[in-house]
Write a protein that holds these residues in place. Sequence first.
Motif, PDB file in Angstrom:
ATOM      1  N   LEU A 145      88.711  71.956  12.824  1.00  0.00           N
ATOM      2  CA  LEU A 145      87.282  72.246  12.706  1.00  0.00           C
ATOM      3  C   LEU A 145      86.536  71.051  12.109  1.00  0.00           C
ATOM      4  N   HIS A 146      87.209  70.325  11.227  1.00  0.00           N
ATOM      5  CA  HIS A 146      86.605  69.089  10.696  1.00  0.00           C
ATOM      6  C   HIS A 146      86.498  68.040  11.802  1.00  0.00           C
ATOM      7  N   ASP A 147      87.530  67.950  12.636  1.00  0.00           N
ATOM      8  CA  ASP A 147      87.475  67.034  13.785  1.00  0.00           C
ATOM      9  C   ASP A 147      86.297  67.393  14.697  1.00  0.00           C
ATOM     10  N   TRP A 148      86.135  68.691  14.945  1.00  0.00           N
ATOM     11  CA  TRP A 148      85.046  69.134  15.813  1.00  0.00           C
ATOM     12  C   TRP A 148      83.685  68.770  15.212  1.00  0.00           C
ATOM     13  N   THR A 149      83.558  68.925  13.906  1.00  0.00           N
ATOM     14  CA  THR A 149      82.294  68.580  13.234  1.00  0.00           C
ATOM     15  C   THR A 149      81.994  67.096  13.391  1.00  0.00           C
ATOM     16  N   ARG A 150      83.031  66.272  13.279  1.00  0.00           N
ATOM     17  CA  ARG A 150      82.836  64.832  13.459  1.00  0.00           C
ATOM     18  C   ARG A 150      82.387  64.521  14.891  1.00  0.00           C
ATOM     19  N   VAL A 151      82.970  65.215  15.856  1.00  0.00           N
ATOM     20  CA  VAL A 151      82.563  65.017  17.259  1.00  0.00           C
ATOM     21  C   VAL A 151      81.099  65.423  17.440  1.00  0.00           C
ATOM     22  N   GLN A 152      80.743  66.565  16.885  1.00  0.00           N
ATOM     23  CA  GLN A 152      79.379  67.068  17.003  1.00  0.00           C
ATOM     24  C   GLN A 152      78.369  66.114  16.361  1.00  0.00           C
ATOM     25  N   GLN A 153      78.711  65.648  15.175  1.00  0.00           N
ATOM     26  CA  GLN A 153      77.805  64.730  14.479  1.00  0.00           C
ATOM     27  C   GLN A 153      77.679  63.400  15.225  1.00  0.00           C
ATOM     28  N   SER A 154      78.788  62.929  15.768  1.00  0.00           N
ATOM     29  CA  SER A 154      78.744  61.670  16.527  1.00  0.00           C
ATOM     30  C   SER A 154      77.893  61.832  17.783  1.00  0.00           C
ATOM     31  N   TRP A 155      78.029  62.986  18.430  1.00  0.00           N
ATOM     32  CA  TRP A 155      77.273  63.233  19.650  1.00  0.00           C
ATOM     33  C   TRP A 155      75.766  63.354  19.366  1.00  0.00           C
ATOM     34  N   LYS A 156      75.428  63.917  18.213  1.00  0.00           N
ATOM     35  CA  LYS A 156      74.026  64.170  17.878  1.00  0.00           C
ATOM     36  C   LYS A 156      73.339  62.968  17.221  1.00  0.00           C
ATOM     37  N   ARG A 157      74.065  61.896  17.022  1.00  0.00           N
ATOM     38  CA  ARG A 157      73.443  60.750  16.353  1.00  0.00           C
ATOM     39  C   ARG A 157      72.301  60.205  17.206  1.00  0.00           C
ATOM     40  N   SER A 158      71.351  59.622  16.525  1.00  0.00           N
ATOM     41  CA  SER A 158      70.114  59.188  17.191  1.00  0.00           C
ATOM     42  C   SER A 158      70.268  57.900  17.993  1.00  0.00           C
ATOM     43  N   THR A 159      71.335  57.189  17.791  1.00  0.00           N
ATOM     44  CA  THR A 159      71.540  55.933  18.525  1.00  0.00           C
ATOM     45  C   THR A 159      72.014  56.212  19.942  1.00  0.00           C
ATOM     46  N   ASP A 160      72.057  55.174  20.750  1.00  0.00           N
ATOM     47  CA  ASP A 160      72.422  55.337  22.167  1.00  0.00           C
ATOM     48  C   ASP A 160      73.931  55.446  22.401  1.00  0.00           C
ATOM     49  N   ASP A 161      74.707  55.209  21.368  1.00  0.00           N
ATOM     50  CA  ASP A 161      76.167  55.233  21.551  1.00  0.00           C
ATOM     51  C   ASP A 161      76.779  56.565  21.103  1.00  0.00           C
ATOM     52  N   GLY A 162      76.006  57.645  21.176  1.00  0.00           N
ATOM     53  CA  GLY A 162      76.507  58.953  20.744  1.00  0.00           C
ATOM     54  C   GLY A 162      77.713  59.413  21.543  1.00  0.00           C
ATOM     55  N   ALA A 163      77.659  59.245  22.858  1.00  0.00           N
ATOM     56  CA  ALA A 163      78.782  59.668  23.699  1.00  0.00           C
ATOM     57  C   ALA A 163      80.035  58.866  23.398  1.00  0.00           C
ATOM     58  N   LEU A 164      79.872  57.572  23.168  1.00  0.00           N
ATOM     59  CA  LEU A 164      81.016  56.715  22.859  1.00  0.00           C
ATOM     60  C   LEU A 164      81.636  57.114  21.518  1.00  0.00           C
ATOM     61  N   ALA A 165      80.780  57.352  20.519  1.00  0.00           N
ATOM     62  CA  ALA A 165      81.277  57.744  19.195  1.00  0.00           C
ATOM     63  C   ALA A 165      81.948  59.118  19.255  1.00  0.00           C
ATOM     64  N   ALA A 166      81.348  60.038  20.018  1.00  0.00           N
ATOM     65  CA  ALA A 166      81.937  61.374  20.143  1.00  0.00           C
ATOM     66  C   ALA A 166      83.279  61.313  20.863  1.00  0.00           C
ATOM     67  N   SER A 167      83.376  60.464  21.865  1.00  0.00           N
ATOM     68  CA  SER A 167      84.633  60.306  22.595  1.00  0.00           C
ATOM     69  C   SER A 167      85.724  59.761  21.684  1.00  0.00           C
ATOM     70  N   ALA A 168      85.353  58.830  20.811  1.00  0.00           N
ATOM     71  CA  ALA A 168      86.337  58.293  19.860  1.00  0.00           C
ATOM     72  C   ALA A 168      86.771  59.361  18.864  1.00  0.00           C
ATOM     73  N   ALA A 169      85.828  60.211  18.432  1.00  0.00           N
ATOM     74  CA  ALA A 169      86.174  61.279  17.499  1.00  0.00           C
ATOM     75  C   ALA A 169      87.047  62.337  18.166  1.00  0.00           C
ATOM     76  N   MET A 170      86.891  62.490  19.473  1.00  0.00           N
ATOM     77  CA  MET A 170      87.714  63.452  20.206  1.00  0.00           C
ATOM     78  C   MET A 170      89.183  63.054  20.221  1.00  0.00           C
ATOM     79  N   ASP A 171      89.468  61.775  20.071  1.00  0.00           N
ATOM     80  CA  ASP A 171      90.860  61.320  20.064  1.00  0.00           C
ATOM     81  C   ASP A 171      91.650  61.981  18.945  1.00  0.00           C
ATOM     82  N   SER A 172      91.025  62.069  17.765  1.00  0.00           N
ATOM     83  CA  SER A 172      91.701  62.698  16.627  1.00  0.00           C
ATOM     84  C   SER A 172      91.901  64.182  16.871  1.00  0.00           C
ATOM     85  N   LEU A 173      90.900  64.830  17.434  1.00  0.00           N
ATOM     86  CA  LEU A 173      91.008  66.266  17.721  1.00  0.00           C
ATOM     87  C   LEU A 173      92.121  66.537  18.740  1.00  0.00           C
ATOM     88  N   ASN A 174      92.171  65.717  19.779  1.00  0.00           N
ATOM     89  CA  ASN A 174      93.215  65.891  20.798  1.00  0.00           C
ATOM     90  C   ASN A 174      94.608  65.662  20.225  1.00  0.00           C
TER      91      ASN A 174
END
Length: 289
Positions: A145-174
């Motif tokens: 659930l902490h991994d998921w929160t990191r993915v969510q926060q990375s995806w919601k970030r205001s910068t243009d690299d949200g998808a890239l950051a969320a994808s990197a956070a998904m590695d830990s969750l997977n």
Amino acid sequence: MKIRIMIPFVLCIVMTIGSASAVWGNTLFGPSGNSLIAGSEARMLASLDEAAASLYEAAYTNNRQAGFLKLQQFNQLTKQASASGSGSQAGWEAINEAVAQIEQALVRGEPGSGWLMAASRIELSTDALVRPEHALWLQYESVLLHDWTRVQQSWKRSTDDGALAASAAMDSLNEHLIRIELAASIQYGDTAINEALIRAHYTDLLLDGIMDGGSNGERVNKSLDALRDKLVQLFDEGRETAVLPVVAPAVSTNPISWALFLGTIICAVLTYSGWRKYQRSPYGIKPLK
């Protein structure tokens, strides 16, 4: 006078036999007639868990020779344990696949790091068999659930690299999902864990699509919400459904055996008291005519 001794003495013998029968009957057969079988099964699963821990230690210390030895030992115990009816069939099949992966890695001469993840997955699965209610893999709920929160926060970030950051956070969750896959499967079957893995993979594909310009953000939002639901459902599985029969529960207290045991003590005291009186006055006191 002798009858005062014989009656409680006979009752004492009868109750002693009854108490022993109740106690030994419960110990040997239990409420469902399989306590001895359950005890043997528990010892076998404990040996399996010990072999899995040794296999993980061999991988962690990069000891390939010990790895070969412990893998053979674990493989032999697995055949016995899987035939006993413990755990789910899907879980045993997944464990056998992990064993084959380690064997191939050892044959190729890979270092311990090459088969450390598989050994870790196996160890978590055997732990789930031995300690189903307090299995180590259940502690991964907060981690995931902490991994998921990191993915969510990375995806919601205001910068243009949200998808890239969320994808990197998904590695830990997977990685954490894959690590507990065998344990969840052996304990509850593979339905819930497979659904979580599929949803995580689909989320990865959507994030890759965002980076390639082929997906929209709303689909990612829905997939992330669904992924969280699958993670919660995975761990709720153990709280809402009956676990597979792994080790039989301890035999409950038998009130009949306790009643017979107390009756035996009372009759023994009465017999002893009567015998003492008989020793003091063997012929009793005859009334005067």
